[in-house]
Design an enzyme around this catalytic site. Structure first.
Site, PDB file in Angstrom:
ATOM      1  N   ASP A  32      89.216  -8.068  71.968  1.00 56.71           N
ATOM      2  CA  ASP A  32      89.812  -6.850  72.512  1.00 56.71           C
ATOM      3  C   ASP A  32      88.743  -5.863  72.984  1.00 56.71           C
ATOM      4  OD1 ASP A  32      92.182  -7.967  71.905  1.00 56.71           O
ATOM      5  OD2 ASP A  32      92.752  -6.530  70.343  1.00 56.71           O
ATOM      6  N   TYR A  35      87.654  -6.743  76.329  1.00 51.43           N
ATOM      7  CA  TYR A  35      88.734  -6.450  77.271  1.00 51.43           C
ATOM      8  C   TYR A  35      88.794  -4.946  77.531  1.00 51.43           C
ATOM      9  CZ  TYR A  35      93.447  -6.051  79.202  1.00 51.43           C
ATOM     10  OH  TYR A  35      94.510  -5.761  80.002  1.00 51.43           O
ATOM     11  N   ASP A  36      88.731  -4.172  76.432  1.00 47.74           N
ATOM     12  CA  ASP A  36      88.807  -2.715  76.566  1.00 47.74           C
ATOM     13  C   ASP A  36      87.671  -2.170  77.431  1.00 47.74           C
ATOM     14  OD1 ASP A  36      91.056  -2.727  75.028  1.00 47.74           O
ATOM     15  OD2 ASP A  36      90.069  -2.063  73.184  1.00 47.74           O
ATOM     16  N   GLU A 113     100.231   8.029  62.586  1.00 51.33           N
ATOM     17  CA  GLU A 113     100.690   6.715  62.128  1.00 51.33           C
ATOM     18  C   GLU A 113      99.583   5.680  62.265  1.00 51.33           C
ATOM     19  OE1 GLU A 113     104.081   5.805  64.583  1.00 51.33           O
ATOM     20  OE2 GLU A 113     104.889   7.837  64.419  1.00 51.33           O
ATOM     21  N   LYS A 115      98.002   2.382  63.558  1.00 54.87           N
ATOM     22  CA  LYS A 115      98.334   1.560  64.717  1.00 54.87           C
ATOM     23  C   LYS A 115      98.324   0.104  64.257  1.00 54.87           C
ATOM     24  CE  LYS A 115      97.354   0.783  69.581  1.00 54.87           C
ATOM     25  NZ  LYS A 115      97.229  -0.674  69.553  1.00 54.87           N
ATOM     26  N   ASP A 117      98.583  -3.788  64.079  1.00 55.49           N
ATOM     27  CA  ASP A 117      98.152  -4.776  65.055  1.00 55.49           C
ATOM     28  C   ASP A 117      99.099  -5.966  65.040  1.00 55.49           C
ATOM     29  OD1 ASP A 117      96.584  -5.382  67.136  1.00 55.49           O
ATOM     30  OD2 ASP A 117      94.814  -5.934  65.971  1.00 55.49           O
ATOM     31  N   GLU A 172     106.899  -2.437  65.124  1.00 50.56           N
ATOM     32  CA  GLU A 172     105.900  -3.490  65.260  1.00 50.56           C
ATOM     33  C   GLU A 172     106.213  -4.634  64.304  1.00 50.56           C
ATOM     34  OE1 GLU A 172     103.734  -2.821  67.582  1.00 50.56           O
ATOM     35  OE2 GLU A 172     101.824  -3.845  67.223  1.00 50.56           O
ATOM     36  N   TYR A 224     108.804   2.541  64.224  1.00 51.21           N
ATOM     37  CA  TYR A 224     108.060   3.763  64.526  1.00 51.21           C
ATOM     38  C   TYR A 224     108.651   4.592  65.669  1.00 51.21           C
ATOM     39  CZ  TYR A 224     105.687   0.364  67.589  1.00 51.21           C
ATOM     40  OH  TYR A 224     105.399  -0.630  68.474  1.00 51.21           O
ATOM     41  N   LYS A 292     101.031  11.179  67.611  1.00 50.72           N
ATOM     42  CA  LYS A 292     102.142  11.503  68.504  1.00 50.72           C
ATOM     43  C   LYS A 292     102.506  12.971  68.307  1.00 50.72           C
ATOM     44  CE  LYS A 292     103.987   6.844  67.871  1.00 50.72           C
ATOM     45  NZ  LYS A 292     104.999   6.023  67.206  1.00 50.72           N
ATOM     46  N   LYS A 316      91.433   4.541  68.531  1.00 49.40           N
ATOM     47  CA  LYS A 316      91.055   3.216  68.056  1.00 49.40           C
ATOM     48  C   LYS A 316      89.947   3.258  67.009  1.00 49.40           C
ATOM     49  CE  LYS A 316      93.267   0.374  71.054  1.00 49.40           C
ATOM     50  NZ  LYS A 316      92.992  -0.942  71.561  1.00 49.40           N
ATOM     51  N   CYS A 410      70.033 -33.165  50.795  1.00 51.54           N
ATOM     52  CA  CYS A 410      70.249 -31.801  50.312  1.00 51.54           C
ATOM     53  C   CYS A 410      69.039 -30.941  50.657  1.00 51.54           C
ATOM     54  CB  CYS A 410      70.465 -31.813  48.803  1.00 51.54           C
ATOM     55  SG  CYS A 410      70.464 -30.169  48.075  1.00 51.54           S
ATOM     56  N   CYS A 413      67.259 -30.019  47.106  1.00 47.29           N
ATOM     57  CA  CYS A 413      66.603 -30.981  46.215  1.00 47.29           C
ATOM     58  C   CYS A 413      66.287 -32.320  46.879  1.00 47.29           C
ATOM     59  CB  CYS A 413      67.451 -31.216  44.968  1.00 47.29           C
ATOM     60  SG  CYS A 413      68.925 -32.206  45.290  1.00 47.29           S
ATOM     61  N   CYS A 428      75.976 -32.329  47.756  1.00 47.75           N
ATOM     62  CA  CYS A 428      74.716 -32.885  47.296  1.00 47.75           C
ATOM     63  C   CYS A 428      75.034 -33.737  46.080  1.00 47.75           C
ATOM     64  CB  CYS A 428      73.775 -31.757  46.920  1.00 47.75           C
ATOM     65  SG  CYS A 428      72.450 -32.304  45.844  1.00 47.75           S
ATOM     66  N   CYS A 434      69.617 -31.013  40.939  1.00 49.18           N
ATOM     67  CA  CYS A 434      69.584 -30.092  42.075  1.00 49.18           C
ATOM     68  C   CYS A 434      69.465 -28.634  41.625  1.00 49.18           C
ATOM     69  CB  CYS A 434      70.856 -30.266  42.913  1.00 49.18           C
ATOM     70  SG  CYS A 434      70.885 -29.195  44.346  1.00 49.18           S
TER      71      CYS A 434
END
Ligand SMILES: NC(=O)c1ccc[n+]([C@@H]2O[C@H](COP(=O)([O-])OP(=O)(O)OC[C@H]3O[C@@H](n4cnc5c(N)ncnc54)[C@H](O)[C@@H]3O)[C@@H](O)[C@H]2O)c1
Ligand SMILES: [Zn+2]
Length: 675
Positions: A32, A35-36, A113, A115, A117, A172, A224, A292, A316, A410, A413, A428, A434
């Protein structure tokens, strides 16, 4: 075409492509945050050149058109998006814009509120009954997901109280984090699709044609907002968004308990800071807070722009997903010998923390991701969970990307590593030898059912290993007074006691000794079977696969583990060392193998035994061929009742199961030379 126009075109095309992946396929190809950033770039260019804005630009639209495979629902009132703020300055600018627009210097109150997801849905109730539900879609037309929504338990099918005849609730649908982790763990094991994050999981689960699939997904819901409503007067005389949410609650709709009414910009910023600080402790994922304007009249006066209200903003949080590069993979050996691939990443700040490592779990996960060294990857760091690689950006794979190869030895050892058929982990096989497994192996070695060294607890083992006094079990038998009294919190008296206990443990039994070695898959019962079958340690050490398979309860997995263990020369060195320092056991008489008077019987021990501990009694009963179970059932052959036997004895009497005294058991032991 100008450079500017071409950049704008490219941005729009790229954003549309990503939106399709995200909204339609529920399978984003970039984080995101990336994208943002592209979205922001386009927004700025369009602000500087408003003449270049087109109606179909991603900045002017919401979401994506609904998929044809679903029925369509036209929203009576559009479902819009939200403008974003990424820092306090963005928020102040939003606040100022509103103040200017309303031309008033009043302080705004906000309904604040989290947000959530997930994905927005609109649910319609008629006469209190849930009749229709839809996704947001492109804001005007959404997908009909009524049957799917009805499978979500948090959503009432019927409202309570004094509800209006028609009510559209917006909210949501999301997937709580624990459900998300569990679902992905299960999918990983089953080789099914693993979701990158709870949002995609929620969207992918809800947008199913078969509601039975949705019903099996751990989805939840918070309301909401209110959409269409027949009789707005029923929505209180109050003019507050916050009050409306309280009213939704009274009708039986779930509302997020973190929602607060705050007055003024400062309080709004404080709310943001508070929720951000508590983000990791919330049961669901959020990517910010939504502020809001609470006064519905002010909301009305502020109105909307094309894709979002002017009276609300999504402030955000720092992104929890970022892209970076996989520089290399290192392999770490855990306390149980599991070899875990750890990704070394180009350091990147995720959610305010610099991340340079992430776990890759195991070979299956590497296959699933199709990841190579050099790849660009999307990493996710949510809450306190260790960073995960959720996807590879295949389009950006460099030419010289290299395969990830698990080590055959390994890294700690040098013992062979092995992946057991049907298990996800590579291990291992070094066991006792070990370094990575040393402390755990030693704790097992001294345990009551193994060498039974009293007074050698976990803390002391850790101390002894850290002080380099003990590396292998053999070293335990080389401890002396000067070494022990040098330790913190170790007096002369307890040191003496410990040395005596160590000395005493040399008189062991072959089953205990085999069990103490800590061979994978060889528990108490298998150790006993091995001891009785081979009777001498040398015979076990020389056993072939076929010979091992002939032992009761030993299959190919167990046999394989034993052979692996014995094939490591340093394990042989440890065994020789133990014998050299004097660990010994009585020969197992041949008759122990033949005389199994209790073969086929299931016994249950209960109450307190006087002559010996329960473990010892159990071991002897097993030597005589019995199975020793923990609870009484109709299949129980007999219950051996010591002092103060309680519910198990009662149960035996109730079921008519035979009851033996301790003395009867002891007599049986004597008869067969076990005392
Ligand atoms: N990774 C990608 O490829 C990709 C592609 C497209 C979009 N995106 C992401 O999607 C977001 C933009 O999309 P958007 O327009 O769907 O919405 P948004 O997430 O920016 O804001 C609107 C949405 O917030 C949600 N929301 C959660 N809590 C809310 C609350 N209390 N009140 C109101 N709404 C609440 C609702 O679903 C609403 O539709 C961005 O974060 C963007 O990064 C990512
Ligand atoms: Zn090792």
């Amino acid at each position: 075409m100008s450079d500017l126009q071409s950049r704008i075109d490219t941005l729009r095309q790229t954003l549309n492509q990503h939106s399709y992946q995200y909204y339609v396929l529920d399978n984003p190809s970039i984080p995101d945050a990336d994208y943002d950033a592209l979205y922001r770039e386009l927004q700025v260019l369009e602000q500087q050149h408003p003449d270049l804005i087109t109606a179909d630009s991603p900045t002017q639209r919401v979401g994506a058109a609904p998929l044809d495979k679903f029925g369509q629902v036209t929203h009576q009132i559009a479902m819009l998006s939200l403008d974003n703020a990424f820092d306090a300055a963005d928020f102040q600018a939003f606040y100022q814009r509103m103040a200017d627009r309303l031309d008033q210097q009043v302080e705004f109150s906000f309904c604040a509120e989290p947000k959530l997801d997930g994905l927005a849905v609109s649910i319609r109730y008629e006469d209190g009954l849930l009749v229709q539900a839809a996704t947001r879609g492109d804001g005007y037309t959404g997908e009909d997901i009524t049957s799917n929504i009805k499978t979500i338990r948090a959503i009432p099918l019927k409202l309570q109280g004094d509800y209006p005849p028609v009510l559209e609730v917006r909210g949501e649908v999301f997937m709580p984090l624990d459900g998300f982790e569990k679902m992905n763990d299960k999918a990983r094991l089953a080789g099914d699709k693993v979701f990158a994050n709870p949002r995609n999981a929620a969207a992918g689960s809800l947008r199913q044609l078969d509601p039975r699939i949705t019903a099996n997904r751990p989805l939840s819901f918070y309301a909401y907002a209110v959409g269409a409503v027949t009789d707005p007067a029923l929505l209180l005389n109050s003019k507050s968004h916050y009050a409306r949410l309280q009213q939704l609650k009274s009708w039986g709709l779930p509302v997020c308990p973190e929602i607060r009414l705050v007055a003024g910009a400062e309080a709004a910023l404080a709310y943001h800071a508070d929720i951000l600080q508590r983000r990791a402790s919330l049961a669901y994922e959020i990517d910010g807070v939504v502020l809001k304007v609470d006064d519905l009249l002010q909301q009305q006066n502020l109105g909307f722009v094309s894709r979002a209200p002017r009276w609300a903003i999504a402030f955000k949080f720092p992104a929890q997903e970022k892209t970076t590069r996989l520089l290399d993979v290192e392999f770490q050996v855990g306390r149980t010998g599991s070899v875990t691939p750890v990704a070394r990443l180009e350091p990147v700040s995720v959610g305010g923390v610099t991340v340079s490592n992430a776990t890759l779990h195991n070979q299956d996960e590497i296959n699933r991701l199709g990841i190579k060294i050099g790849d660009n990857v999307i990493i996710r760091r949510a809450g306190d969970v260790i960073p995960q690689i959720v996807a590879v950006v295949l389009a950006e794979r460099p030419q010289d990307a290299r395969d990830i190869v698990f080590p055959t030895e390994c890294p700690v050892c040098g013992s062979t590593t092995e992946r057991v058929e049907g298990e996800a982990v590579t291990r291992c096989t070094g066991g006792l030898f070990c370094g990575a497994q040393r402390k755990e192996a030693l704790k097992h070695f001294v345990a009551r059912k193994a060498m039974d060294i009293e007074g050698l607890g976990d803390k002391l083992i850790e101390q002894l290993v850290d002080e380099k006094l003990v590396q292998s079990p053999v070293d335990i038998y080389r401890l002396d007074m000067p070494a022990l009294v040098g330790l913190e919190r170790m007096g002369e008296k307890s040191a003496m006691k410990l040395l005596a206990a160590i000395e005493q443990s040399k008189q062991s039994s072959l089953p205990r000794f085999i069990y103490a070695l800590g061979i994978r898959e060889v528990g108490e019962a298998t150790a006993l079977n091995l001891a009785q079958h081979f009777r001498r340690l040398d015979a076990l050490r020389a056993a072939s696969l076929e010979e091992l398979l002939a032992v009761a309860d030993v299959g190919s997995v167990v046999a394989g583990q034993i052979l692996h263990f014995l094939a490591e020369s340093h394990n042989q060195t440890v065994i020789d060392g133990l014998i050299t320092v004097g660990v010994q056991w009585p020969d197992i008489a041949e008759k122990a193998q033949t005389a199994q008077p209790l073969a086929g019987q299931t016994l249950v021990l209960t109450g307190t035994l006087i002559a010996m501990g329960r473990d010892e009694a159990k071991e002897k009963l097993q030597q005589l061929g019995a199975k020793v179970a923990g609870s009484v059932s109709a299949k129980t052959s007999a219950v051996i009742a010591g002092d103060n036997a309680g519910s198990k004895l009662a149960k035996a009497e109730e079921l008519g199961v035979a009851v033996w005294t301790e003395q009867q058991m002891l007599d049986l032991f004597s008869e067969h030379g076990l005392r």
